[in-house]
Design a protein around this motif. Structure first.
Motif, PDB file in Angstrom:
ATOM      1  N   LEU A   1       0.826  -1.202   0.000  1.00 34.37           N
ATOM      2  CA  LEU A   1       0.000   0.000   0.000  1.00 34.37           C
ATOM      3  C   LEU A   1       0.866   1.260   0.000  1.00 34.37           C
ATOM      4  CD1 LEU A   1      -2.520   1.748   0.373  1.00 34.37           C
ATOM      5  CD2 LEU A   1      -2.530   1.106   2.773  1.00 34.37           C
ATOM      6  N   VAL A   2       1.860   1.312   0.865  1.00 32.15           N
ATOM      7  CA  VAL A   2       2.752   2.484   0.923  1.00 32.15           C
ATOM      8  C   VAL A   2       3.478   2.651  -0.414  1.00 32.15           C
ATOM      9  CG1 VAL A   2       4.829   3.415   2.019  1.00 32.15           C
ATOM     10  CG2 VAL A   2       3.013   2.421   3.428  1.00 32.15           C
ATOM     11  N   HIS A   3       3.937   1.548  -0.972  1.00 35.23           N
ATOM     12  CA  HIS A   3       4.644   1.588  -2.265  1.00 35.23           C
ATOM     13  C   HIS A   3       3.726   2.053  -3.393  1.00 35.23           C
ATOM     14  CE1 HIS A   3       6.162  -0.218  -6.024  1.00 35.23           C
ATOM     15  NE2 HIS A   3       7.319   0.232  -5.560  1.00 35.23           N
ATOM     16  N   ASP A   4       2.455   1.639  -3.356  1.00 34.44           N
ATOM     17  CA  ASP A   4       1.507   1.948  -4.435  1.00 34.44           C
ATOM     18  C   ASP A   4       0.741   3.249  -4.217  1.00 34.44           C
ATOM     19  OD1 ASP A   4       2.289  -0.430  -5.578  1.00 34.44           O
ATOM     20  OD2 ASP A   4       0.500  -1.541  -4.979  1.00 34.44           O
ATOM     21  N   TRP A   5       1.074   4.032  -3.195  1.00 36.77           N
ATOM     22  CA  TRP A   5       0.364   5.273  -2.913  1.00 36.77           C
ATOM     23  C   TRP A   5       0.209   6.161  -4.152  1.00 36.77           C
ATOM     24  CZ3 TRP A   5      -2.979   7.388   0.143  1.00 36.77           C
ATOM     25  CH2 TRP A   5      -3.096   8.763   0.231  1.00 36.77           C
ATOM     26  N   PRO A   6       1.246   6.382  -4.966  1.00 38.69           N
ATOM     27  CA  PRO A   6       1.067   7.211  -6.166  1.00 38.69           C
ATOM     28  C   PRO A   6       0.046   6.638  -7.157  1.00 38.69           C
ATOM     29  CG  PRO A   6       3.393   6.959  -5.675  1.00 38.69           C
ATOM     30  CD  PRO A   6       2.652   6.023  -4.770  1.00 38.69           C
ATOM     31  N   LEU A   7      -0.057   5.339  -7.237  1.00 40.11           N
ATOM     32  CA  LEU A   7      -1.030   4.727  -8.141  1.00 40.11           C
ATOM     33  C   LEU A   7      -2.454   4.901  -7.629  1.00 40.11           C
ATOM     34  CD1 LEU A   7       0.839   1.371  -8.873  1.00 40.11           C
ATOM     35  CD2 LEU A   7       0.741   3.413 -10.322  1.00 40.11           C
TER      36      LEU A   7
ATOM     37  N   SER B   1       1.131  20.574   0.476  1.00 39.51           N
ATOM     38  CA  SER B   1       0.190  21.549  -0.062  1.00 39.51           C
ATOM     39  C   SER B   1      -1.099  21.548   0.760  1.00 39.51           C
ATOM     40  CB  SER B   1      -0.125  21.203  -1.527  1.00 39.51           C
ATOM     41  OG  SER B   1      -1.204  21.961  -1.999  1.00 39.51           O
ATOM     42  N   GLY B   2      -1.461  22.725   1.271  1.00 36.16           N
ATOM     43  CA  GLY B   2      -2.686  22.857   2.051  1.00 36.16           C
ATOM     44  C   GLY B   2      -3.950  22.511   1.273  1.00 36.16           C
ATOM     45  N   PRO B   3      -4.111  23.071   0.058  1.00 34.72           N
ATOM     46  CA  PRO B   3      -5.310  22.744  -0.720  1.00 34.72           C
ATOM     47  C   PRO B   3      -5.423  21.255  -1.065  1.00 34.72           C
ATOM     48  CG  PRO B   3      -4.270  24.711  -1.594  1.00 34.72           C
ATOM     49  CD  PRO B   3      -3.339  24.154  -0.562  1.00 34.72           C
ATOM     50  N   ILE B   4      -4.302  20.611  -1.352  1.00 37.74           N
ATOM     51  CA  ILE B   4      -4.321  19.175  -1.646  1.00 37.74           C
ATOM     52  C   ILE B   4      -4.710  18.398  -0.394  1.00 37.74           C
ATOM     53  CG2 ILE B   4      -2.904  17.183  -2.291  1.00 37.74           C
ATOM     54  CD1 ILE B   4      -3.531  18.892  -4.670  1.00 37.74           C
ATOM     55  N   LYS B   5      -4.208  18.832   0.750  1.00 40.48           N
ATOM     56  CA  LYS B   5      -4.552  18.190   2.020  1.00 40.48           C
ATOM     57  C   LYS B   5      -6.065  18.278   2.263  1.00 40.48           C
ATOM     58  CE  LYS B   5      -3.495  18.658   6.942  1.00 40.48           C
ATOM     59  NZ  LYS B   5      -2.689  19.398   7.919  1.00 40.48           N
TER      60      LYS B   5
ATOM     61  N   THR C   1      -0.809  14.123  -9.155  1.00 41.62           N
ATOM     62  CA  THR C   1      -0.894  15.430  -8.506  1.00 41.62           C
ATOM     63  C   THR C   1      -0.685  15.320  -6.992  1.00 41.62           C
ATOM     64  OG1 THR C   1      -2.448  16.166 -10.190  1.00 41.62           O
ATOM     65  CG2 THR C   1      -2.336  17.468  -8.192  1.00 41.62           C
ATOM     66  N   ILE C   2      -1.408  14.409  -6.362  1.00 43.60           N
ATOM     67  CA  ILE C   2      -1.273  14.244  -4.914  1.00 43.60           C
ATOM     68  C   ILE C   2       0.058  13.584  -4.572  1.00 43.60           C
ATOM     69  CG2 ILE C   2      -2.245  13.107  -2.871  1.00 43.60           C
ATOM     70  CD1 ILE C   2      -5.002  13.513  -4.141  1.00 43.60           C
ATOM     71  N   ALA C   3       0.471  12.612  -5.369  1.00 42.96           N
ATOM     72  CA  ALA C   3       1.734  11.914  -5.113  1.00 42.96           C
ATOM     73  C   ALA C   3       2.922  12.869  -5.160  1.00 42.96           C
ATOM     74  CB  ALA C   3       1.924  10.786  -6.105  1.00 42.96           C
ATOM     75  N   ASP C   4       2.898  13.836  -6.073  1.00 40.79           N
ATOM     76  CA  ASP C   4       3.994  14.807  -6.178  1.00 40.79           C
ATOM     77  C   ASP C   4       4.075  15.723  -4.967  1.00 40.79           C
ATOM     78  OD1 ASP C   4       4.763  13.784  -8.597  1.00 40.79           O
ATOM     79  OD2 ASP C   4       3.838  15.376  -9.808  1.00 40.79           O
ATOM     80  N   ARG C   5       2.978  15.899  -4.273  1.00 38.43           N
ATOM     81  CA  ARG C   5       2.949  16.770  -3.100  1.00 38.43           C
ATOM     82  C   ARG C   5       2.956  15.992  -1.789  1.00 38.43           C
ATOM     83  NH1 ARG C   5       0.880  18.802  -7.444  1.00 38.43           N
ATOM     84  NH2 ARG C   5       1.038  21.010  -7.923  1.00 38.43           N
ATOM     85  N   THR C   6       3.220  14.701  -1.877  1.00 41.47           N
ATOM     86  CA  THR C   6       3.318  13.845  -0.702  1.00 41.47           C
ATOM     87  C   THR C   6       4.779  13.693  -0.339  1.00 41.47           C
ATOM     88  OG1 THR C   6       1.343  12.612  -1.378  1.00 41.47           O
ATOM     89  CG2 THR C   6       2.787  11.563   0.228  1.00 41.47           C
ATOM     90  N   SER C   7       5.121  14.045   0.902  1.00 40.53           N
ATOM     91  CA  SER C   7       6.521  13.922   1.313  1.00 40.53           C
ATOM     92  C   SER C   7       6.797  12.626   2.067  1.00 40.53           C
ATOM     93  CB  SER C   7       6.939  15.133   2.149  1.00 40.53           C
ATOM     94  OG  SER C   7       6.087  15.297   3.255  1.00 40.53           O
TER      95      SER C   7
END
Length: 103
Positions: A38-44, A70-74, A49-55
């Motif tokens: 699940l952690v590995h597949d988070w971007p999928l 990103s606040g708006p993405i959150k 858009t969300i994956a790029d802003r996930t640290s």
């Protein structure tokens, strides 16, 4: 261990996926494997858009913690929390996580 022991070899040939799943069951690692998947597949799951802003993404006590830059993405993710949880449940099973926490 004799003939019908717990770790005895099977005589028939098994597909690799089946053999791997049997191994996970034998060592009781199914849950951890699904968590790591699940952690590995988070971007999928959430998209680029969300994956790029996930640290960072990690699971602790059946809660999926997601740190976003990103606040708006959150806010968007929190509004669609039930949809994300449903997607995760469909792909990884109902017992992998119980909640999504955005930080």
């Amino acid at each position: 261990m004799a003939g019908n022991g717990y770790f005895s070899r099977k005589k028939e040939v098994a597909p690799l996926e089946s053999a791997f799943n049997d191994l996970l069951k034998a060592y009781r690692l199914e849950g951890k494997f699904r968590e790591k998947s699940l952690v590995h597949d988070w971007p999928l799951i959430v998209g680029k858009t969300i994956a790029d802003r996930t640290s960072s993404v990690f699971i602790k006590d059946k809660k999926l913690f997601v740190k976003l830059s990103s606040g708006p993405i959150k806010k968007e993710l929190l509004m669609n929390k039930s949809k994300v949880l449903l997607l995760i449940e469909e792909k990884y099973g109902a017992d992998v996580i119980d909640d999504l926490v955005c930080m």
